[in-house]
Design an enzyme around this catalytic site. Structure first.
Site, PDB file in Angstrom:
ATOM      1  N   ALA A 121       0.806  -1.226   0.000  1.00 37.16           N
ATOM      2  CA  ALA A 121       0.000   0.000   0.000  1.00 37.16           C
ATOM      3  C   ALA A 121       0.844   1.283   0.000  1.00 37.16           C
ATOM      4  O   ALA A 121       0.728   2.107  -0.915  1.00 37.16           O
ATOM      5  CB  ALA A 121      -0.937  -0.016   1.206  1.00 37.16           C
ATOM      6  N   ALA A 122       1.710   1.432   0.991  1.00 35.36           N
ATOM      7  CA  ALA A 122       2.448   2.694   1.113  1.00 35.36           C
ATOM      8  C   ALA A 122       3.424   2.865  -0.044  1.00 35.36           C
ATOM      9  O   ALA A 122       3.476   3.926  -0.672  1.00 35.36           O
ATOM     10  CB  ALA A 122       3.191   2.735   2.451  1.00 35.36           C
ATOM     11  N   SER A 139       0.899  -4.580  -4.017  1.00 38.52           N
ATOM     12  CA  SER A 139      -0.300  -3.762  -4.091  1.00 38.52           C
ATOM     13  C   SER A 139      -1.577  -4.549  -3.853  1.00 38.52           C
ATOM     14  O   SER A 139      -2.497  -4.545  -4.654  1.00 38.52           O
ATOM     15  CB  SER A 139      -0.355  -3.087  -5.486  1.00 38.52           C
ATOM     16  OG  SER A 139      -1.416  -2.178  -5.535  1.00 38.52           O
ATOM     17  N   ASN A 168      -1.796   3.936   2.902  1.00 38.88           N
ATOM     18  CA  ASN A 168      -2.139   4.543   1.619  1.00 38.88           C
ATOM     19  C   ASN A 168      -1.985   6.062   1.652  1.00 38.88           C
ATOM     20  O   ASN A 168      -1.465   6.668   0.730  1.00 38.88           O
ATOM     21  CB  ASN A 168      -3.582   4.180   1.242  1.00 38.88           C
ATOM     22  CG  ASN A 168      -3.654   2.897   0.437  1.00 38.88           C
ATOM     23  OD1 ASN A 168      -3.341   2.895  -0.746  1.00 38.88           O
ATOM     24  ND2 ASN A 168      -4.035   1.817   1.076  1.00 38.88           N
ATOM     25  N   CYS A 220      -5.783  -6.523   4.456  1.00 36.18           N
ATOM     26  CA  CYS A 220      -6.974  -6.559   5.310  1.00 36.18           C
ATOM     27  C   CYS A 220      -8.030  -7.506   4.772  1.00 36.18           C
ATOM     28  O   CYS A 220      -8.967  -7.860   5.476  1.00 36.18           O
ATOM     29  CB  CYS A 220      -7.585  -5.174   5.423  1.00 36.18           C
ATOM     30  SG  CYS A 220      -6.405  -3.929   5.905  1.00 36.18           S
ATOM     31  N   ARG A 259     -25.517  13.654  24.431  1.00 35.87           N
ATOM     32  CA  ARG A 259     -26.419  14.221  25.453  1.00 35.87           C
ATOM     33  C   ARG A 259     -26.202  13.578  26.801  1.00 35.87           C
ATOM     34  O   ARG A 259     -26.115  14.253  27.833  1.00 35.87           O
ATOM     35  CB  ARG A 259     -27.877  13.968  25.043  1.00 35.87           C
ATOM     36  CG  ARG A 259     -28.489  15.042  24.222  1.00 35.87           C
ATOM     37  CD  ARG A 259     -29.889  14.650  23.839  1.00 35.87           C
ATOM     38  NE  ARG A 259     -30.752  14.423  24.994  1.00 35.87           N
ATOM     39  CZ  ARG A 259     -32.035  14.059  24.895  1.00 35.87           C
ATOM     40  NH1 ARG A 259     -32.583  13.884  23.708  1.00 35.87           N
ATOM     41  NH2 ARG A 259     -32.764  13.890  25.978  1.00 35.87           N
ATOM     42  N   TYR A 292     -31.020  12.661   9.486  1.00 34.91           N
ATOM     43  CA  TYR A 292     -32.089  11.885  10.112  1.00 34.91           C
ATOM     44  C   TYR A 292     -33.193  11.566   9.120  1.00 34.91           C
ATOM     45  O   TYR A 292     -33.703  12.435   8.430  1.00 34.91           O
ATOM     46  CB  TYR A 292     -32.703  12.638  11.305  1.00 34.91           C
ATOM     47  CG  TYR A 292     -34.070  12.102  11.648  1.00 34.91           C
ATOM     48  CD1 TYR A 292     -34.206  10.775  12.051  1.00 34.91           C
ATOM     49  CD2 TYR A 292     -35.210  12.880  11.529  1.00 34.91           C
ATOM     50  CE1 TYR A 292     -35.460  10.247  12.326  1.00 34.91           C
ATOM     51  CE2 TYR A 292     -36.469  12.359  11.804  1.00 34.91           C
ATOM     52  CZ  TYR A 292     -36.586  11.042  12.199  1.00 34.91           C
ATOM     53  OH  TYR A 292     -37.816  10.512  12.458  1.00 34.91           O
ATOM     54  N   GLU A 336      10.002  -5.595  -4.024  1.00 37.19           N
ATOM     55  CA  GLU A 336       9.050  -6.311  -3.157  1.00 37.19           C
ATOM     56  C   GLU A 336       9.570  -7.723  -2.942  1.00 37.19           C
ATOM     57  O   GLU A 336       9.740  -8.470  -3.904  1.00 37.19           O
ATOM     58  CB  GLU A 336       7.656  -6.315  -3.813  1.00 37.19           C
ATOM     59  CG  GLU A 336       6.654  -7.277  -3.201  1.00 37.19           C
ATOM     60  CD  GLU A 336       6.468  -7.091  -1.694  1.00 37.19           C
ATOM     61  OE1 GLU A 336       6.326  -5.939  -1.250  1.00 37.19           O
ATOM     62  OE2 GLU A 336       6.489  -8.120  -0.960  1.00 37.19           O
ATOM     63  N   ASP A 386       3.237   0.999   7.589  1.00 41.27           N
ATOM     64  CA  ASP A 386       3.310   0.329   8.891  1.00 41.27           C
ATOM     65  C   ASP A 386       4.688   0.428   9.542  1.00 41.27           C
ATOM     66  O   ASP A 386       4.818   0.181  10.737  1.00 41.27           O
ATOM     67  CB  ASP A 386       2.954  -1.156   8.738  1.00 41.27           C
ATOM     68  CG  ASP A 386       1.519  -1.373   8.289  1.00 41.27           C
ATOM     69  OD1 ASP A 386       0.755  -0.394   8.181  1.00 41.27           O
ATOM     70  OD2 ASP A 386       1.152  -2.537   8.049  1.00 41.27           O
TER      71      ASP A 386
END
Lengths: 457, 457
Positions: free
Chosen positions: A12-13, A42, A307, A46, A444, A428, A36, A285
């Site tokens: 990713a990075a 790539s 990323n 996950c 609240r 809503y 790599e 990472d």
């Protein structure tokens, strides 16, 4: 003259950095080599639990861009099964071992270190036995899929974090008897204990045997294959073991070269992803980043940060201007029908960071109570007693619950108080929320709680 | 001495104000009378389309608190079928017509005006015919349910806003042939035309005949019952007509009493929901509020604002301190499998407010592309060309798309730039989002778009 960019790590990075740099500088201006060590680049790490669980059936679908795209379309010299073994800052070159085992030097003007994370693999008796699997790389995932073809019956998952729980679900889906072992007193120790207890209950509902407060002491084996996991008090039979023990930044290569590594063992960078060493960048990472609430360095292995950081490094190398501002610790996961999310600090983390955290669990529904498909969800908000500022939030619920964490993550990001959150203009309609969205109800309740404490002085 | 609070209007705003005031002041300190001209109080008007459509089968489930709860538990003298006909500020009293038609005066020290909105009902030939229904109150909804029992076959819905579309879906579910007529060139004119066009396509996919740019000129009737809707160019047969023409603040009673009404025809209040008249408060659909992006007064009839404003008024009457900061125009709706949401300003609204809006539509998926159940969604972000600030956003997509508007609403609230949004720590896991959440992708695309425009000067 053509500059030379070398990227160590093709996930990713690294590939985000390479792509963004290429986007802004053509091949005559910038030559890009990406190294790599694995067989895949790539891809979505996950996605591995869903490959193992069978929801995703095509390994290739986890690959976001195929190597040919980098090579042919983007003119990035991506080399698979090619390992960077040394960074020599004086020579401005990386020593590389290629697929055939031959060593060579790759010179650079700009270097991106995106070496990822290494799994926490326990140095315990029997840890080298067959049938014990990590699930960090796509190659790990493929190996585990092959192991499942041999028809194991009883699995033990070691570690109750996100990966551990996702793997436990995956193995339940594959029809195995699954036990989960964690040295902590709760699964998902990134949550407060009261929220973690909800997860433990959910896991048991799914038929997973949950053993908490049990530290693994070793593995029993027979003929080179694991047969059981031993803890202080238990011997859990297993013909398959999955290690989900978390990770730490893979910064050894950088550290050996004299590039600064922080107390988290992540490589230090500024917000533009520059290391203190001229022309050397790091992303993903393997770096440490800044937690915007605790104001402390943290190392969080997560594809979304990787990323973004890669993109930032690539834009800057390309001559643009981008920065990575830090994190608030947002994460989300799904275990069967349960959704879990968190952002900011837990109660314990907040106390360590010098706040006076106050928190309460509130229950609501994902849609208007009368609308079909409304599901239950619980939110815990952690606020600072003195200022009312939201420090963190946690959600456990069913479908439609967890993504609400994004609203809370942005509220934490902007240092909103819980009273300010009650005024937010959130969407809503009955199919989407009760008239008071659970986020607003939780705010609240937190505001009322703080007011009561204030009155008591 | 006991103070007297009179609340005019027994729905969201009024009963929230009454409940919050009671929460802080007991019956000996504050006597509370709430006047509701209809037969129901404290119900979800937003739930009416789902009652008509049959997803909700129990009328009572739309009532959030039954009258007995207010009377017996909260000691609030809630009077149904009781209408306030005049406010006399000199006498500090409200003239009231009770269920029997008898007139009397109800004195007050504090007054909350929560008279809601009135539907835009066209003053057109035949508009009084039977079979023509508004859907504003629960009584309207019940009347429409009864009309459905008589087995109508062809319905025309007039107005393509949220209520119009929700009612069109409801009538399709009931098996009617449904036409939708709108004077505008697009349904959902709270969206940009290019996003509204997606809704028109979706409606046609659902079998609804959509007639845009057609202004209704009258209704044909036979024996006192509607038989057709006439526009300039069309005569649409109908034995049932639903009017969804939007609403305006019901401020006539206040205005007649000399209480200030703004250019939106909404009652003017400050952030604490005080009118300029001492001891007189207003909340809900009858007030105008402040739009935090356009910096202009707006009147937006929405249950979530009504509840918040009522709460704020009630806390302040109760001796606490609360304020309603304004709105950013967030709204969400569902039409069959399509989800629609918006926040901030549209392109046209932004231009009117003095910005230089730039926008682009981006397509992504609700989950990782490889994860089962990933649905398509489109986001349009509208940014200010000069500053990069996010002015508004719109979403059209399938399940899981629309609630992302909350993150964007908070980003608009905090005046974030699109580049700042790209750095936000939003949750990621494959069942919940691609590794770049659609919100982040849209922000990236918008930032890149602005950068390209900047380069062109």
């Amino acid at each position: 003259m053509t500059e030379r960019l070398v990227v160590i790590g093709g996930d990713a990075a690294g590939m985000s950095a390479a792509s963004q740099a290429r986007d802004r500088r053509g091949p005559d201006d910038l030559r890009i080599v990406a190294l790599e060590k694995g067989a895949h680049a790539s891809y979505s790490a996950c996605g591995i639990p869903y490959l193992v669980g069978g929801e995703v059936t095509d390994v290739e679908s986890l690959v976001s861009r195929r190597p040919e795209v980098f090579r042919d379309t983007l003119d990035i010299d991506l080399r698979l099964r090619t390992e960077a073994v040394e960074i020599d800052l004086d020579r401005r070159a990386v020593a590389v071992r290629d697929e055939e085992g031959d060593l060579g030097w790759e010179p650079f003007d700009q270097l991106v270190i995106a070496t990822g994370a290494v799994p926490g693999r326990p140095d315990l008796p029997g840890a080298g036995a067959g049938g014990i699997h990590g699930v960090q790389t796509l190659d790990d995932g493929i190996a585990l899929l092959r192991a499942l073809e041999r028809g194991p019956r009883e699995a033990v998952v070691v570690g109750g974090g996100y990966i551990g729980l996702e793997m436990a679900e995956a193995l339940v889906r594959r029809g195995l008897k699954v036990s989960l072992v964690d040295a902590a007193g709760q699964p998902m120790s990134t949550l407060d204990p009261d929220m973690g207890a909800l997860i433990a209950d959910a896991l048991r509902d799914l038929g997973i045997r949950v053993h908490l407060g049990e530290r693994v002491e070793g593995f029993e084996e027979s003929g080179g294959h694991v047969t059981a996991v031993r803890t202080e008090n238990l011997t859990l039979p297993a013909d398959l073991v999955v290690l989900g023990l978390g990770t730490r930044p893979n910064s050894a290569l950088a550290e050996a070269a004299g590039i600064e590594v922080g107390e988290t063992s992540g490589i230090r960078t500024d917000r533009r992803m520059r290391t203190p060493t001229e022309g050397v960048w790091a992303a993903g990472d393997c770096v440490e980043t800044f937690h915007l609430v605790s104001r402390q360095p943290v190392a969080i292995a997560l594809g979304t940060h990787a990323n973004k950081q890669g993109r930032v490094a690539g834009i800057n190398i390309g001559g643009g201007h981008a920065s990575f501002p830090g994190v608030v610790g947002t994460a989300v996961s799904k275990i069967c029908e349960y959704e879990v999310a968190r952002t900011g600090l837990t109660t314990a983390e907040a106390a360590r960071a010098g706040f006076e955290p106050v928190g309460e669990i509130m229950e609501s529904t994902t849609r208007a109570g009368y609308y079909p498909g409304a599901r239950r969800m619980k939110i815990k908000m952690i606020a600072d007693r003195g200022t009312g500022r939201l420090l963190g939030a946690q959600i456990v619920g069913q479908e439609g619950a967890a993504k609400r964490i994004d609203a809370l993550a942005i509220a934490v990001w902007h240092e909103m108080t819980v009273e300010e959150i009650t005024g937010l203009d959130l969407s809503y309609a009955p199919p989407f929320a009760p008239v008071w969205d659970p986020v607003l109800i939780a705010a609240r309740k937190a505001a009322e709680h703080l007011e009561r404490l204030g009155r008591r002085g």
